[in-house]
Design a protein around this motif. Structure first.
Motif, short mmCIF file in Angstrom:
data_model
loop_
_atom_site.label_atom_id
_atom_site.label_comp_id
_atom_site.label_asym_id
_atom_site.label_seq_id
_atom_site.Cartn_x
_atom_site.Cartn_y
_atom_site.Cartn_z
N ASN A 173 1.14 -1.26 -0.01
CA ASN A 173 -0.19 -0.25 -0.07
C ASN A 173 1.22 1.29 -0.12
OD1 ASN A 173 1.03 0.25 2.57
ND2 ASN A 173 -0.65 0.42 4.17
N PHE A 174 2.64 1.11 -0.20
CA PHE A 174 2.52 2.15 -0.08
C PHE A 174 2.41 3.68 -0.86
CE2 PHE A 174 6.39 4.65 -2.30
CZ PHE A 174 7.63 5.46 -0.93
N THR A 175 2.06 4.40 -0.77
CA THR A 175 1.62 6.19 -1.94
C THR A 175 3.20 7.19 -1.48
OG1 THR A 175 1.02 7.18 0.61
CG2 THR A 175 -0.67 5.56 -1.29
N GLY A 176 4.01 6.26 -0.85
CA GLY A 176 5.07 7.50 -0.36
C GLY A 176 4.78 8.35 0.18
N ASN A 177 3.41 8.33 0.70
CA ASN A 177 2.87 10.23 2.15
C ASN A 177 2.61 9.14 3.35
OD1 ASN A 177 3.16 12.16 0.64
ND2 ASN A 177 1.94 11.25 -1.00
N GLY A 178 3.09 8.08 3.73
CA GLY A 178 2.94 7.34 5.43
C GLY A 178 1.50 6.28 4.34
N ASN A 179 1.05 5.53 5.87
CA ASN A 179 0.06 4.32 6.32
C ASN A 179 -1.41 5.20 6.36
OD1 ASN A 179 2.67 2.29 6.00
ND2 ASN A 179 2.44 2.64 8.09
N PRO A 180 -2.06 4.68 5.17
CA PRO A 180 -3.36 5.04 5.99
C PRO A 180 -3.87 4.98 7.09
CG PRO A 180 -3.39 3.00 4.64
CD PRO A 180 -2.00 3.39 5.07
N SER A 181 -4.50 6.45 7.29
CA SER A 181 -5.32 6.62 8.54
C SER A 181 -6.16 5.30 9.29
CB SER A 181 -6.06 7.70 9.42
OG SER A 181 -7.08 8.07 7.98
N SER A 182 -6.11 4.97 10.36
CA SER A 182 -7.71 4.12 10.63
C SER A 182 -9.33 4.31 9.92
CB SER A 182 -8.43 3.76 11.85
OG SER A 182 -8.24 5.55 12.65
N ASP A 183 -9.56 5.54 9.65
CA ASP A 183 -10.40 5.83 8.86
C ASP A 183 -10.75 5.81 7.61
OD1 ASP A 183 -11.58 7.19 11.42
OD2 ASP A 183 -11.20 9.22 11.33
N GLN A 184 -9.42 6.45 6.97
CA GLN A 184 -9.43 5.25 5.31
C GLN A 184 -8.65 3.77 5.23
OE1 GLN A 184 -5.61 7.39 5.22
NE2 GLN A 184 -6.07 8.82 3.70
N LEU A 185 -8.44 3.27 6.69
CA LEU A 185 -8.21 1.95 6.42
C LEU A 185 -10.00 1.63 6.53
CD1 LEU A 185 -5.36 0.55 8.35
CD2 LEU A 185 -5.50 0.75 6.29
N ALA A 186 -10.84 2.09 7.21
CA ALA A 186 -12.05 1.42 7.48
C ALA A 186 -12.92 1.83 5.67
CB ALA A 186 -12.91 2.33 8.10
N PHE A 187 -12.50 2.48 5.31
CA PHE A 187 -13.45 3.79 4.28
C PHE A 187 -12.67 2.22 3.19
CE2 PHE A 187 -14.10 6.02 0.23
CZ PHE A 187 -15.03 6.44 0.11
N TYR A 188 -11.60 2.03 3.04
CA TYR A 188 -10.69 0.97 2.28
C TYR A 188 -11.81 -0.45 1.77
CZ TYR A 188 -8.11 -1.62 -0.87
OH TYR A 188 -7.84 -3.19 -1.53
N GLN A 189 -11.64 -0.40 3.40
CA GLN A 189 -12.44 -2.02 3.74
C GLN A 189 -14.08 -2.12 2.62
OE1 GLN A 189 -11.59 -4.61 4.21
NE2 GLN A 189 -9.25 -3.67 4.20
N LYS A 190 -14.98 -0.77 2.60
CA LYS A 190 -16.44 -0.68 2.39
C LYS A 190 -16.07 -0.59 0.38
CE LYS A 190 -18.59 1.37 6.55
NZ LYS A 190 -19.27 2.25 6.30
N HIS A 191 -14.87 0.18 0.26
CA HIS A 191 -15.19 0.78 -0.71
C HIS A 191 -13.54 0.43 -1.98
CE1 HIS A 191 -18.04 3.45 0.92
NE2 HIS A 191 -17.40 3.40 1.19
N GLY A 192 -13.38 0.02 -1.66
CA GLY A 192 -11.50 -0.07 -2.26
C GLY A 192 -10.96 0.51 -3.05
N PHE A 193 -11.38 1.97 -2.41
CA PHE A 193 -9.95 2.63 -2.59
C PHE A 193 -9.98 3.50 -1.36
CE2 PHE A 193 -13.96 4.82 -3.60
CZ PHE A 193 -13.99 6.12 -3.41
N TYR A 194 -9.04 4.42 -0.94
CA TYR A 194 -9.78 5.73 -0.15
C TYR A 194 -8.90 7.00 -0.40
CZ TYR A 194 -4.57 4.45 1.19
OH TYR A 194 -3.32 4.71 1.33
N ILE A 195 -9.46 8.27 0.43
CA ILE A 195 -9.04 9.24 0.06
C ILE A 195 -8.20 10.50 0.23
CG2 ILE A 195 -10.56 11.53 -0.39
CD1 ILE A 195 -13.70 9.65 0.24
N THR A 196 -7.36 10.17 -0.42
CA THR A 196 -6.47 10.82 -0.17
C THR A 196 -6.11 12.83 -0.29
OG1 THR A 196 -5.25 10.75 -1.60
CG2 THR A 196 -4.91 9.34 -0.41
#
Length: 539
Positions: A371-394
């Motif tokens: 999940n490397f983006t160059g800007n750190g790991n996703p937050s818990s809220d981003q991970l929760a969004f990802y689990q529902k939608h298959g992407f997360y907002i940056t």
């Protein structure tokens, strides 16, 4: 085995060395459903409301500021929204507005900037030069002043090529006709061919086309970080890449877009352009194509200077689905088309997965390789969004960008599948619900918050791109057909000649090793590419 790996294997089995006959881009005999007219008129209504607000509070300036009922002049104060809207007005049949816009355009003084003297060659090319020339064509050359003004602004921009440099400087001081010395990128340097070639077509002055062609040819011939995939940064002074970052997103996007579009619009016999595009697609399938662990959405990752994959996406990059559909159909390569449709679905998911039904400026994914983006790991809220939608907002803002709807338009014209009409209709509903203000339409700061605040800016590409692509999605497919027109990156259509039988060498398919075959040398250009050297009488 993943979807795209199965496609690659299947394609390798079917690879052949014989030339492949070019295919039509559009599916023939598409029949629009009865409610298409209603949606088309809804888009026109949004355009009229937006442009009426622009006329009331910002006419003659570049952009409307709808919240403050004012304006901004970020495109040198030449009336960007008017020129950028001309082709859309013509296509929508808004003749009174079009004639008014032509009259305004006839009086633009391109001899100097009305604001800062620094002028972007790229932005001025795609918005002003492209807008003027497309309007000239669409109106059946009824208004020669549009061509005259196009020539005037191009003559000034020609100073971006200094001496024998192949790569133009990205910015010019129009007051002194001198470049602003800075690093450029391949989008700025390689997104000029369609417009400058069209100017050559009507002035009969080959130098305009040659200036643009030598730039993109130079980029395509440089050793690249990945086959066919040029690095994002480039130094106009040396002509060398700066770093090795590879992306289909901003800073690179329209360079790749124009490779195949130039091949189609010009019908050139130089295979460099179509072959470089096809090599870039092949290389992207091998190196950049990824699948999200949730939802199995396809996306094109970035490849950074340390040769590491970055699992990021952007609204800007979502043009790639439409571009691959255009090129895949033109090269008659169903594998490219199939992957492209999956890419379109992945980008549409960034709309379908938000509370407003509108997609974000930037987002990220998780794939089987990380999940490397160059800007750190996703937050818990981003991970929760990802689990529902298959992407997360940056980056959660929407600034009225067109690319997702652009690719959706191509997908409908290529397949005739009504699901793309349904998607476009849902975007219209979301725009009316969340973007509308008492004064026009505005972007929003958080696409996942129905109560979000708005952004006080309506960029000219709202008129040029977003509303044109939406309108044409519901319009007669034979009107501005993708087999008769090629769109510049600002959605200005240029009339194309009848298609050639073959584009590129066609001695390979994606996943089959390929060596570029360079075409014939370009015609000799003027020894001095500045204004005095290229000011020839119009034919």
């Amino acid at each position: 085995m993943s979807f795209f790996r199965r496609l690659v294997v299947a394609l390798a089995i079917s690879a052949a060395s014989l030339p492949v006959i070019a295919g039509p881009v559009q599916k023939p005999f598409i029949l629009l459903p009865p409610d298409a007219v209603k949606h088309r008129e809804a888009v026109k209504d949004i355009f009229v409301k937006s442009y009426s607000a622009y006329k009331k509070f910002a006419f003659g300036h570049d952009d409307l500021s709808p919240l403050s009922q004012s304006f901004s002049d970020g495109r040198n104060g030449w009336g960007a929204s008017i020129v950028d809207a001309l082709s859309t007005m013509n296509i929508m049949g808004l003749n009174d507005l079009f004639n008014e816009g032509v009259n305004f355009s006839s009086k633009i003084d391109f001899s100097h900037s009305q604001t800062s003297d620094t002028v972007s060659v790229f932005e001025t090319t795609i918005r002003y030069l492209g807008g003027l020339l497309s309007a000239y064509e669409l109106s059946n050359q009824k208004f020669p002043i549009l061509l005259q003004k196009a020539k005037e602004v191009a003559d000034k921009m020609a100073f971006a090529w200094v001496g024998n440099n192949d790569i133009p400087f990205g910015f010019l001081d129009f007051a002194s006709n001198t470049p602003v010395i800075s690093t450029s990128n391949i989008a700025e340097a390689g997104t000029l061919t369609l417009e400058w070639e069209t100017l050559t077509k009507y002035t009969k002055n080959q130098t305009y086309a040659n200036l643009a062609l030598k730039s993109v040819s130079h980029i395509a011939n440089l050793p690249s970080p990945l086959p066919g995939l040029a690095a994002q940064g480039i130094d106009p002074s040396s002509g060398a890449f700066v770093g090795g970052y590879v992306t289909w997103g901003g800073g690179s996007d329209s360079y790749f877009e124009y490779l195949i579009k130039h091949a189609r619009l010009s019908n050139t016999n130089n295979n460099l352009f179509a072959d470089t595009w096809a090599t870039a697609v092949d290389s992207s399938i091998k190196n950049l194509l990824r699948t999200s662990t949730v939802g199995n959405d396809l996306y094109l990752a970035d490849f950074d200077d340390s040769r590491t994959i970055r699992h990021i996406g952007s609204h800007l990059a979502c043009f790639y689905g439409g571009n691959w559909l255009f090129g895949g159909r033109l090269l008659n390569n169903q594998t490219i088309v199939d992957i492209a449709l999956k890419l379109v679905d992945g980008c549409w998911n960034t709309y379908a997965g938000t509370a407003t039904g509108i997609g974000p400026e930037a987002f990220a994914y998780i794939s089987s390789d990380g999940n490397f983006t160059g800007n750190g790991n996703p937050s818990s809220d981003q991970l929760a969004f990802y689990q529902k939608h298959g992407f997360y907002i940056t980056a959660s803002d929407y600034i009225l960008r067109p690319e997702v709807l652009e690719s959706n338009f191509y997908a409908y014209r290529v397949t005739g599948d009504s699901k793309y009409l349904d998607r476009a209709a849902s975007a219209i509903d979301s725009f009316n619900k969340f973007l509308q203000t008492p004064t026009g339409f505005a972007g929003i700061n958080d696409i996942n918050d129905p109560n979000t605040s708005k952004i006080d800016d309506t960029e000219s590409f709202w008129f040029a791109e977003v509303l044109k692509y939406l309108y044409l999605t519901f319009d007669d497919p034979n009107h501005i057909s993708l087999d008769q027109y090629v769109f510049n990156t600002e959605a200005h259509p240029f009339k194309a000649p009848p298609a050639k039988p073959v584009y590129g060498s066609h001695t390979f398919f994606p996943s089959k090793p390929f060596a570029l075959k360079f075409g014939p040398p370009l015609p000799v250009i003027s020894p001095n590419p500045h204004i005095k050297a290229i000011t020839n009488p119009q034919a």
